[in-house]
Design a protein around this motif. Structure first.
Motif, mmCIF file in Angstrom:
data_model
loop_
_atom_site.group_PDB
_atom_site.id
_atom_site.type_symbol
_atom_site.label_atom_id
_atom_site.label_comp_id
_atom_site.label_asym_id
_atom_site.label_seq_id
_atom_site.Cartn_x
_atom_site.Cartn_y
_atom_site.Cartn_z
ATOM 1 N N VAL A 180 0.831 -1.206 0.000
ATOM 2 C CA VAL A 180 0.000 0.000 0.000
ATOM 3 C C VAL A 180 0.864 1.253 0.000
ATOM 4 N N GLY A 181 1.950 1.241 0.772
ATOM 5 C CA GLY A 181 2.842 2.403 0.803
ATOM 6 C C GLY A 181 3.469 2.695 -0.552
ATOM 7 N N VAL A 182 3.905 1.650 -1.243
ATOM 8 C CA VAL A 182 4.498 1.845 -2.573
ATOM 9 C C VAL A 182 3.456 2.386 -3.546
ATOM 10 N N GLY A 183 2.229 1.842 -3.473
ATOM 11 C CA GLY A 183 1.179 2.329 -4.369
ATOM 12 C C GLY A 183 0.834 3.787 -4.126
ATOM 13 N N LEU A 184 0.688 4.165 -2.859
ATOM 14 C CA LEU A 184 0.416 5.567 -2.556
ATOM 15 C C LEU A 184 1.563 6.470 -2.986
ATOM 16 N N VAL B 212 -3.018 18.439 -5.894
ATOM 17 C CA VAL B 212 -3.937 19.158 -5.016
ATOM 18 C C VAL B 212 -5.228 18.359 -4.853
ATOM 19 N N GLY B 213 -5.682 17.744 -5.928
ATOM 20 C CA GLY B 213 -6.869 16.902 -5.851
ATOM 21 C C GLY B 213 -6.650 15.695 -4.944
ATOM 22 N N VAL B 214 -5.456 15.090 -5.007
ATOM 23 C CA VAL B 214 -5.139 13.956 -4.131
ATOM 24 C C VAL B 214 -5.193 14.384 -2.662
ATOM 25 N N VAL B 215 -4.633 15.562 -2.374
ATOM 26 C CA VAL B 215 -4.657 16.067 -0.996
ATOM 27 C C VAL B 215 -6.097 16.321 -0.550
ATOM 28 N N ALA B 216 -6.918 16.908 -1.416
ATOM 29 C CA ALA B 216 -8.306 17.185 -1.062
ATOM 30 C C ALA B 216 -9.072 15.892 -0.778
ATOM 31 N N VAL B 217 -8.855 14.870 -1.593
ATOM 32 C CA VAL B 217 -9.536 13.584 -1.363
ATOM 33 C C VAL B 217 -9.096 12.983 -0.027
#
Length: 371
Positions: free
Chosen positions: A113-117, A133-138
């Motif tokens: 999971v860490g590698v995927g993120l 920015v969209g990733v942070v908002a989600v």
């Protein structure tokens, strides 16, 4: 010594019992435990040469009392008709097998999971800033959902999720598009929306609900806006990458050193797994990584600035981790969620990142400016 655990003799020492004459002068024999109690045999007259021990050998007259230091006076031949029990075998001198330390989580799933993120973050960060920015908002919206859900389940606190989710995403976007002023305006409007939204429900519990809602707005999206502010600089992607690397390295150093050498608890009442040795590992790893990042990744950065940055990141990441551990202990839960196998929930990954973001933004602004 509890006298009731020992059997009473047939007659008191020095006086005859009901079925026998007076006992001759000599040592008084106490009875054995109740399971072996029986009438005491008559003691023959003492010969001139002293006592006989039953095998024809002379025995000296014991001059002390029948009890020595609280222990009954016993002789191996008091009752020759009873076989003596064999002594217990000596305990094994071999040390018990050492238990292997366990990480407590599925490391394979956690690494995957860490590698995927990490791949998603790096790709969005260097390919298209708006996507990051969209990733942070989600992440902020999911984190707010986890936090408000646990508050409702464990404490019956109904922090309104809808204004928090909408306002939280707006705060992250406003920080990137309008800078600090935009982030502050969006934060104030989000807090106001929480107050108004909760008015649609009965007044019972209003104060605790809106208090938890305002706390959630500052704890998750407001701190996350500093990641957007890092991204606005000319070398913004490298600043964000430095922030992420230092936080991950700090956590990794604390885990590795604490797992291998940790003996002294750092905050046992809050997080029993954290040790002082682990904190030292976090500081050492983060300072080394900070020196490298400032020297080679940040425009106009100097290695010694990285040492200061790494030290600050280790402190803020540890405090952030302890802060969420405090919240989870109050709620009586281990993880905030189960969305990420091997990690828990999104909030379990944001715990050290959120308080570290403003620290990194501030220090980089002091060292190399915000441009």
């Amino acid at each position: 010594m509890n006298d009731s655990s020992w059997g009473a003799p047939a007659g008191p020492p020095g006086r005859g019992g009901p079925d026998q004459g007076p006992a001759p002068a000599g040592p008084a024999h106490e009875g054995h435990p109740a399971s072996q109690t029986r009438p005491m045999p008559l003691v023959p007259d003492v010969p001139a040469g002293g006592f006989q021990d039953g095998h024809g050998r002379g025995a000296a007259h014991p001059s002390g009392p029948p009890f020595r230091d609280g222990t009954p006076y016993e002789h191996p031949h008091e009752h020759p008709q009873e076989p003596m029990s064999s002594p217990a075998p000596p305990p094994s001198s071999a040390p018990p097998p050492r238990q292997k330390k366990s990480a407590g989580r599925d490391l394979g799933a956690a690494i995957g999971v860490g590698v995927g993120l990490g791949a998603v973050i790096i790709a969005s960060l260097f390919i298209w800033k708006a996507a990051f920015v969209g990733v942070v908002a989600v992440a902020v919206v999911v984190g707010l959902w986890e936090l408000t859900s646990r508050l409702q389940e464990r404490k019956q606190i109904g922090a309104p999720l809808v204004p928090l989710a909408v306002g939280g995403a707006a705060m992250v976007v406003a920080g990137y598009a309008r800078g600090p002023e935009g982030a502050w305006v969006a934060t104030a409007l989000t807090a106001l929306a929480v107050l108004v939204w909760r008015m649609a429900k009965p007044p019972e519990g209003y104060l605790k609900d809106v208090t938890a809602g305002v706390f959630a707005a500052f704890y998750v999206p407001f701190l996350a806006t500093f990641v957007s502010l890092l991204l606005t600089a000319d070398d913004g992607p490298w600043r964000v990458l430095t922030f992420l690397l230092l936080t991950v390295v700090s956590d990794t150093g604390a885990y590795a050193v604490g797992w291998r050498f940790g003996k002294h608890k750092l905050a046992p009442r809050i997080s029993p797994g954290k040790t002082r040795e682990g904190l030292a590992g976090a500081v050492a790893f983060a300072m080394a990584a900070g020196a490298l990042c400032m020297q080679f990744m940040i425009d106009d950065g100097v290695w010694w600035q990285g040492l200061v940055l790494g030290l600050a990141v280790a402190a803020s990441a540890t405090l952030g981790d302890l802060g969420e551990s405090m919240i989870k202990r109050d709620l009586g839960i281990k993880d905030m969620g189960t969305l990420l196998p091997g990690h828990g929930g999104i909030m379990d990954r944001l715990d050290s990142l959120l308080p570290t973001a403003p620290v990194v933004w501030l220090l980089l602004a002091l060292f190399v400016g915000t441009g």
